[in-house]
Design an enzyme around this catalytic site. Structure first.
Site, PDB file in Angstrom:
ATOM      1  N   HIS A 128       0.848  -1.196   0.000  1.00 52.31           N
ATOM      2  CA  HIS A 128       0.000   0.000   0.000  1.00 52.31           C
ATOM      3  C   HIS A 128       0.879   1.241   0.000  1.00 52.31           C
ATOM      4  O   HIS A 128       1.625   1.482   0.944  1.00 52.31           O
ATOM      5  CB  HIS A 128      -0.919   0.006   1.230  1.00 52.31           C
ATOM      6  CG  HIS A 128      -1.931   1.112   1.202  1.00 52.31           C
ATOM      7  ND1 HIS A 128      -3.203   0.941   0.692  1.00 52.31           N
ATOM      8  CD2 HIS A 128      -1.865   2.391   1.619  1.00 52.31           C
ATOM      9  CE1 HIS A 128      -3.870   2.064   0.795  1.00 52.31           C
ATOM     10  NE2 HIS A 128      -3.082   2.976   1.355  1.00 52.31           N
ATOM     11  N   SER A 129       0.795   2.005  -1.065  1.00 57.30           N
ATOM     12  CA  SER A 129       1.569   3.241  -1.150  1.00 57.30           C
ATOM     13  C   SER A 129       0.863   4.344  -0.374  1.00 57.30           C
ATOM     14  O   SER A 129      -0.348   4.537  -0.507  1.00 57.30           O
ATOM     15  CB  SER A 129       1.758   3.663  -2.607  1.00 57.30           C
ATOM     16  OG  SER A 129       2.541   2.710  -3.289  1.00 57.30           O
ATOM     17  N   GLU A 130       1.647   5.054   0.413  1.00 53.97           N
ATOM     18  CA  GLU A 130       1.115   6.129   1.246  1.00 53.97           C
ATOM     19  C   GLU A 130       0.255   7.095   0.432  1.00 53.97           C
ATOM     20  O   GLU A 130       0.626   7.500  -0.668  1.00 53.97           O
ATOM     21  CB  GLU A 130       2.292   6.893   1.865  1.00 53.97           C
ATOM     22  CG  GLU A 130       1.881   8.037   2.757  1.00 53.97           C
ATOM     23  CD  GLU A 130       3.100   8.728   3.347  1.00 53.97           C
ATOM     24  OE1 GLU A 130       3.117   8.953   4.566  1.00 53.97           O
ATOM     25  OE2 GLU A 130       4.050   9.015   2.587  1.00 53.97           O
TER      26      GLU A 130
ATOM     27  N   GLY B 229       1.510   9.726  -3.983  1.00 51.96           N
ATOM     28  CA  GLY B 229       1.147  10.187  -5.320  1.00 51.96           C
ATOM     29  C   GLY B 229       1.747   9.365  -6.440  1.00 51.96           C
ATOM     30  O   GLY B 229       2.208   9.921  -7.432  1.00 51.96           O
ATOM     31  N   ARG B 230       1.725   8.037  -6.292  1.00 57.47           N
ATOM     32  CA  ARG B 230       2.362   7.140  -7.252  1.00 57.47           C
ATOM     33  C   ARG B 230       3.823   7.526  -7.471  1.00 57.47           C
ATOM     34  O   ARG B 230       4.346   7.463  -8.579  1.00 57.47           O
ATOM     35  CB  ARG B 230       1.591   7.081  -8.578  1.00 57.47           C
ATOM     36  CG  ARG B 230       0.214   6.461  -8.468  1.00 57.47           C
ATOM     37  CD  ARG B 230      -0.339   5.939  -9.792  1.00 57.47           C
ATOM     38  NE  ARG B 230      -0.319   6.906 -10.853  1.00 57.47           N
ATOM     39  CZ  ARG B 230      -1.285   7.797 -11.096  1.00 57.47           C
ATOM     40  NH1 ARG B 230      -2.350   7.833 -10.330  1.00 57.47           N
ATOM     41  NH2 ARG B 230      -1.195   8.631 -12.107  1.00 57.47           N
TER      42      ARG B 230
ATOM     43  N   ASP C  77       3.453   6.206 -13.553  1.00 51.95           N
ATOM     44  CA  ASP C  77       3.638   5.658 -12.218  1.00 51.95           C
ATOM     45  C   ASP C  77       5.131   5.631 -11.919  1.00 51.95           C
ATOM     46  O   ASP C  77       5.881   4.900 -12.561  1.00 51.95           O
ATOM     47  CB  ASP C  77       3.044   4.242 -12.138  1.00 51.95           C
ATOM     48  CG  ASP C  77       2.892   3.728 -10.720  1.00 51.95           C
ATOM     49  OD1 ASP C  77       3.654   4.178  -9.839  1.00 51.95           O
ATOM     50  OD2 ASP C  77       2.028   2.874 -10.496  1.00 51.95           O
TER      51      ASP C  77
ATOM     52  N   ARG D 268       6.527   4.794  -9.041  1.00 52.85           N
ATOM     53  CA  ARG D 268       6.851   3.959  -7.892  1.00 52.85           C
ATOM     54  C   ARG D 268       7.778   2.796  -8.257  1.00 52.85           C
ATOM     55  O   ARG D 268       7.737   2.281  -9.364  1.00 52.85           O
ATOM     56  CB  ARG D 268       5.573   3.376  -7.277  1.00 52.85           C
ATOM     57  CG  ARG D 268       4.709   4.388  -6.589  1.00 52.85           C
ATOM     58  CD  ARG D 268       3.417   3.777  -6.116  1.00 52.85           C
ATOM     59  NE  ARG D 268       2.584   3.338  -7.229  1.00 52.85           N
ATOM     60  CZ  ARG D 268       1.388   2.770  -7.091  1.00 52.85           C
ATOM     61  NH1 ARG D 268       0.893   2.562  -5.883  1.00 52.85           N
ATOM     62  NH2 ARG D 268       0.690   2.418  -8.150  1.00 52.85           N
TER      63      ARG D 268
ATOM     64  N   THR E 281      -4.315  -6.889  -4.413  1.00 57.91           N
ATOM     65  CA  THR E 281      -4.141  -5.723  -5.280  1.00 57.91           C
ATOM     66  C   THR E 281      -5.116  -5.770  -6.439  1.00 57.91           C
ATOM     67  O   THR E 281      -5.591  -6.849  -6.830  1.00 57.91           O
ATOM     68  CB  THR E 281      -2.701  -5.640  -5.824  1.00 57.91           C
ATOM     69  OG1 THR E 281      -2.540  -4.396  -6.531  1.00 57.91           O
ATOM     70  CG2 THR E 281      -2.383  -6.785  -6.772  1.00 57.91           C
TER      71      THR E 281
ATOM     72  N   LYS F  14       1.869  -4.113  -9.925  1.00 57.12           N
ATOM     73  CA  LYS F  14       2.428  -4.628  -8.673  1.00 57.12           C
ATOM     74  C   LYS F  14       2.746  -6.119  -8.800  1.00 57.12           C
ATOM     75  O   LYS F  14       3.768  -6.589  -8.294  1.00 57.12           O
ATOM     76  CB  LYS F  14       1.462  -4.381  -7.522  1.00 57.12           C
ATOM     77  CG  LYS F  14       1.312  -2.923  -7.137  1.00 57.12           C
ATOM     78  CD  LYS F  14       0.378  -2.761  -5.946  1.00 57.12           C
ATOM     79  CE  LYS F  14       0.241  -1.316  -5.540  1.00 57.12           C
ATOM     80  NZ  LYS F  14      -0.666  -1.145  -4.366  1.00 57.12           N
TER      81      LYS F  14
END
Length: 199
Positions: A54-56, A95-96, A128, A130, A151, A156
């Protein structure tokens, strides 16, 4: 588990009543402080625990913004893992991966008619930004080699499938609310996310 820095019991969830452990790691510096939330000691007791990367998302996770469904997905995962056990890898890549201020700038552009991907590109970023390499490092630090990945994002899956045995893919619900319909539709159409907006 020499890569674990600290492991502390606490209660989490919307009512702060779900037992979990917060885990920190030795590899990350102050600008990159990822944490894991472990439910029912899943890393120690389960062969293939549920795992969510889980990205903040400050606006969604904390303020439950109408712009996304990140907070709802996080709450759903916490409630699911309260029953089944599991691990949330909470990754500090807002924010990705473009950061909080740039995400708010992207919101401005979205308010002017761009979709989330177009806004990122207009600001000079990719769709993206990330990386999930740190998630792999965290799983290695916990000694987890097999997972059930929670997901809706195929990126991912592709990012970690060469490093971790994904024995099952578990989708999250689609949390449609006033203000995020276009965002979810864009992720489904352009990002190939596994989102069924007809439910």
């Amino acid at each position: 588990m020499t890569d674990v820095r600290a492991r502390v019991a606490l209660n989490v969830g919307t009512n702060s009543d779900i037992p979990a452990e917060i885990v920190t790691f030795k590899q990350f510096d102050v600008g990159n402080e990822h944490i894991a939330l472990v439910f029912k000691q899943a890393d120690l007791t389960q062969e293939a625990p549920l795992v969510r990367m889980h990205s903040e998302c400050l606006t969604g996770d904390v303020f439950h913004s109408s712009r996304c469904d990140c907070g709802e997905q996080l709450d759903e995962t916490i409630n699911k893992m309260a029953v089944e056990g599991g691990i949330i890898l909470y990754l500090r890549q807002e924010g990705r991966g473009i950061g909080l201020y740039n995400k708010i700038d992207a919101y401005v552009l979205q308010s002017q008619g761009m979709n989330t991907y177009e806004a990122n590109r207009h600001l000079g970023f990719g769709d993206d930004e990330r990386s999930f390499d740190d998630a792999i490092t965290m799983l290695n630090g916990l000694g987890v080699t097999k997972i059930k990945l929670v997901t809706n994002n195929p990126r991912k899956i592709n990012a970690i499938k060469e490093h971790v045995d994904i024995v099952e893919h578990v989708k999250t619900s689609a949390f449609v609310k006033k203000g995020n319909e276009g965002y979810l539709s864009t992720k489904a159409r352009f990002g190939a996310h596994f989102i069924d907006l007809d439910d």
